[in-house]
Design a protein around this motif. Structure first.
Motif, mmCIF file in Angstrom:
data_model
loop_
_atom_site.group_PDB
_atom_site.id
_atom_site.type_symbol
_atom_site.label_atom_id
_atom_site.label_comp_id
_atom_site.label_asym_id
_atom_site.label_seq_id
_atom_site.Cartn_x
_atom_site.Cartn_y
_atom_site.Cartn_z
ATOM 1 N N GLY A 126 -0.420 9.184 0.266
ATOM 2 C CA GLY A 126 -1.751 8.650 0.978
ATOM 3 C C GLY A 126 -2.490 7.644 0.053
ATOM 4 N N ASP A 127 -1.670 7.021 -1.009
ATOM 5 C CA ASP A 127 -2.513 6.066 -1.806
ATOM 6 C C ASP A 127 -1.808 4.765 -1.321
ATOM 7 N N LEU A 128 -0.998 4.509 -0.243
ATOM 8 C CA LEU A 128 -0.595 3.211 0.121
ATOM 9 C C LEU A 128 -1.853 2.158 0.411
ATOM 10 N N SER A 129 -1.656 1.052 -0.080
ATOM 11 C CA SER A 129 -2.441 -0.217 0.352
ATOM 12 C C SER A 129 -2.124 -0.958 1.797
ATOM 13 N N ALA A 130 -0.849 -0.786 1.775
ATOM 14 C CA ALA A 130 -0.133 -1.368 2.936
ATOM 15 C C ALA A 130 0.848 -0.511 3.634
ATOM 16 N N ARG A 131 0.751 0.013 4.832
ATOM 17 C CA ARG A 131 1.424 1.213 5.558
ATOM 18 C C ARG A 131 2.271 0.395 6.627
ATOM 19 N N LEU A 132 3.608 0.902 6.726
ATOM 20 C CA LEU A 132 4.348 0.495 8.093
ATOM 21 C C LEU A 132 4.497 1.638 8.934
ATOM 22 N N ILE B 138 1.924 -5.398 -7.115
ATOM 23 C CA ILE B 138 2.131 -4.612 -5.766
ATOM 24 C C ILE B 138 3.621 -4.336 -5.800
ATOM 25 N N LEU B 139 3.738 -3.144 -5.426
ATOM 26 C CA LEU B 139 5.106 -2.398 -5.644
ATOM 27 C C LEU B 139 5.567 -1.574 -4.573
ATOM 28 N N ASN B 140 6.863 -1.632 -4.448
ATOM 29 C CA ASN B 140 7.551 -0.926 -3.092
ATOM 30 C C ASN B 140 7.423 0.611 -3.383
ATOM 31 N N LEU C 133 0.330 -0.410 -3.569
ATOM 32 C CA LEU C 133 1.749 0.079 -3.074
ATOM 33 C C LEU C 133 1.844 -0.149 -1.726
ATOM 34 N N PHE C 134 2.854 -0.535 -1.132
ATOM 35 C CA PHE C 134 3.290 -0.847 0.203
ATOM 36 C C PHE C 134 4.529 -0.048 0.552
ATOM 37 N N GLY C 135 4.864 0.393 1.889
ATOM 38 C CA GLY C 135 5.840 0.999 2.369
ATOM 39 C C GLY C 135 5.593 1.962 3.403
ATOM 40 N N ARG C 136 6.824 2.931 3.739
ATOM 41 C CA ARG C 136 6.410 3.900 4.970
ATOM 42 C C ARG C 136 6.149 5.176 4.370
ATOM 43 N N SER C 137 6.209 5.424 3.065
ATOM 44 C CA SER C 137 6.036 6.607 2.398
ATOM 45 C C SER C 137 4.934 7.464 2.962
ATOM 46 N N PRO C 138 5.004 8.740 3.016
ATOM 47 C CA PRO C 138 3.861 9.492 3.670
ATOM 48 C C PRO C 138 2.845 9.631 2.309
#
Length: 484
Positions: free
Chosen positions: A259-265, A233-235, A252-257
């Motif tokens: 599309g492959d985030l598993s946790a989006r803020l 689980i990576l930032n 992946l988690f974060g605010r990044s735009p």
């Protein structure tokens, strides 16, 4: 050329063996190793450069252990060359001359964390990162507890799980905070946690690691030995961490735009998307954890807990009832309209910047900053102080350099600054600059050594001074004064 120590690769029969524990310390690891080994019939000698007085509290916790001998205030080479095993604190550099003497004598080396790993039967969730790893570790533990799972939480967070390793069943949850020093040792035996969380990466501990690359290599141990069915689980917002490789499954988690985030803020919540499910966790429940950095920690924890099978309601309950950790942006007290926050655990510039930026931009902040010098760049920290802080008491070895950097970063007058000679003077000065409505923040951005034995002692002294304040001692406020 110095000989590298040989590392213990598998459990051994400790009965009757002579074991030297190097570094008792005050954080639980040395005591945990001593208790574990004594219970298995080893003859344990604990050696530490600190005195009996300095280690009194830790020694007291070992009063019920048999076959312990203490050599304090010094090391003796014979304790290393005549032993059957050395257990070294992660704080001891592996180039230490006593460890090399043991290596020349053919004595194997291990650590408290390595011993735990060799004996542990349960799945491990490991958390590392330059900042945020303690809070993320504790949050995962809180979410597992809310699910009724009774997790074992330990490691660098300050609790050794080694004495209880035989009671940990294969189906239990082990959650470990892992430092770069612990990971450096685990690399010697080729292990990584089944679930690995990396909160972020920035320069640190360059007084111990020879280079930034060496520090990064140590941290990457958390992924290096993963298997294809393990999880990383990576930032995603940290370009360094986002590029780290693993054979495990990347989430992946974060605010990044991206599309492959598993946790989006977003501004209001965390949205986890995993295995076809979609769960949203509102930040409104996190009133005890201010700051954008803590929202990132919460996202990492929520994703890890979801991977571990914690249901959505338990994740929400864990977020709701978590009250933060001591010395991590902890509100100590409000006195005459002034709020006092202890963030003594912020021992890196990045952590202190995150603390300063956790408050509203129109909030006056008076900062206690500085400490011992770990050889890291303070320019960004200085720029944040110049931009956001009303007054700064600059402490310890780094005070002169911080003062120069702040003056160089200031547009206009900049913050009022003072370089006191001790912590009580720093606290008195900063309080005397304050008025009702101010935040007084201990967030040093540097290690505590020099004035204190640990960040805990620094935070405890801050809390003690805060709790001794009276309305009379805060009024009237003098005019601001600045060092020449």
């Amino acid at each position: 050329m110095a000989q590298d120590p040989g590392w213990l690769q598998e459990p051994m029969d400790y009965r009757g063996k002579s074991v030297t524990v190097m570094g008792l310390g005050n954080f639980g690891g040395g005591a945990g190793a001593a208790r574990f080994l004594a219970a298995r019939g080893a003859r344990v000698r604990i050696t530490d450069l600190k005195s009996e007085i300095e280690l009194a509290a830790t020694i007291e916790h070992l009063h019920d252990c048999n076959q312990l001998e203490f050599r304090l205030g010094r090391h003796d080479e014979a304790d290393f060359t005549n032993a059957d095993l050395i257990v070294a604190s992660p704080a001891v550099p592996r180039g230490n001359r006593f460890l090399h003497a043991a290596a020349r004598a053919g004595v194997p080396l291990t650590s408290e964390m390595n011993l735990f790993w060799l004996h542990n039967r349960a799945r491990v969730t490991g958390i590392t990162g330059t900042n945020g790893k303690s809070t993320t570790t504790a949050l995962i533990g809180e979410m597992l507890t809310a699910a009724g799972r009774n997790p074992r939480v330990g490691g660098n967070i300050g609790r050794s799980l080694l004495p209880e390793v035989d009671q940990i069943g294969p189906d239990e949850d082990v959650v470990l905070e892992l430092s770069s020093f612990q990971l450096e040792d685990l690399n010697r035996i080729g292990v990584s946690p089944q679930v690995a969380v990396v909160t972020g990466f920035s320069p640190n501990h360059l007084d111990r690691h020879a280079s930034l690359e060496e520090y990064r290599t140590a941290k990457q141990t958390i992924l290096r030995w993963q298997k294809p069915d393990d999880i990383a689980i990576l930032n995603a917002d940290d370009p360094d961490v986002a590029g780290w490789t693993t054979r495990g499954r990347r989430l992946l988690f974060g605010r990044s735009p991206s599309g492959d985030l598993s946790a989006r803020l977003d501004e209001e919540s965390i949205v986890c998307e995993l295995a076809g499910t979609n769960a949203e966790f509102s930040f409104c429940t996190m009133n005890q954890l201010p700051g954008r950095h803590n929202r990132m920690n919460a996202a990492a924890a929520a994703l890890a807990a979801t991977v571990l099978g914690v249901d959505q309601n338990a994740v929400r309950e864990g977020l709701r009832r978590f009250r933060g950790l001591p010395h991590r942006l902890q509100l100590i007290h409000e006195v005459e309209g002034r709020r006092f926050y202890d963030d003594s655990k912020a021992t890196t510039p990045e952590a202190a910047i995150a603390a300063v930026e956790a408050f509203a931009h129109d909030q006056p902040i008076l900062l206690l900053a500085g400490g011992s010098d770990k050889g890291i760049d303070l320019s960004q920290f200085a720029a944040a102080i110049a931009r956001r802080v009303k007054a700064a008491a600059l402490m310890g070895e780094t005070a002169p350099a911080l003062q120069r950097e702040i003056r160089g970063s200031s547009a206009g007058d900049g913050p009022v600054m003072h370089c006191p000679t001790d912590f009580r003077a720093a606290f008195s000065w900063i309080v005397n600059q304050s008025t009702a409505g101010d935040v007084i923040l201990l967030s040093p951005g540097c290690a505590s050594f020099g004035w204190f034995s640990s960040f805990e002692e620094r935070g405890e002294q801050f809390a003690s001074l805060v709790n001794s304040l009276t309305a009379e001692s805060l009024s009237p406020s003098p005019m601001l004064s600045n060092d020449a």
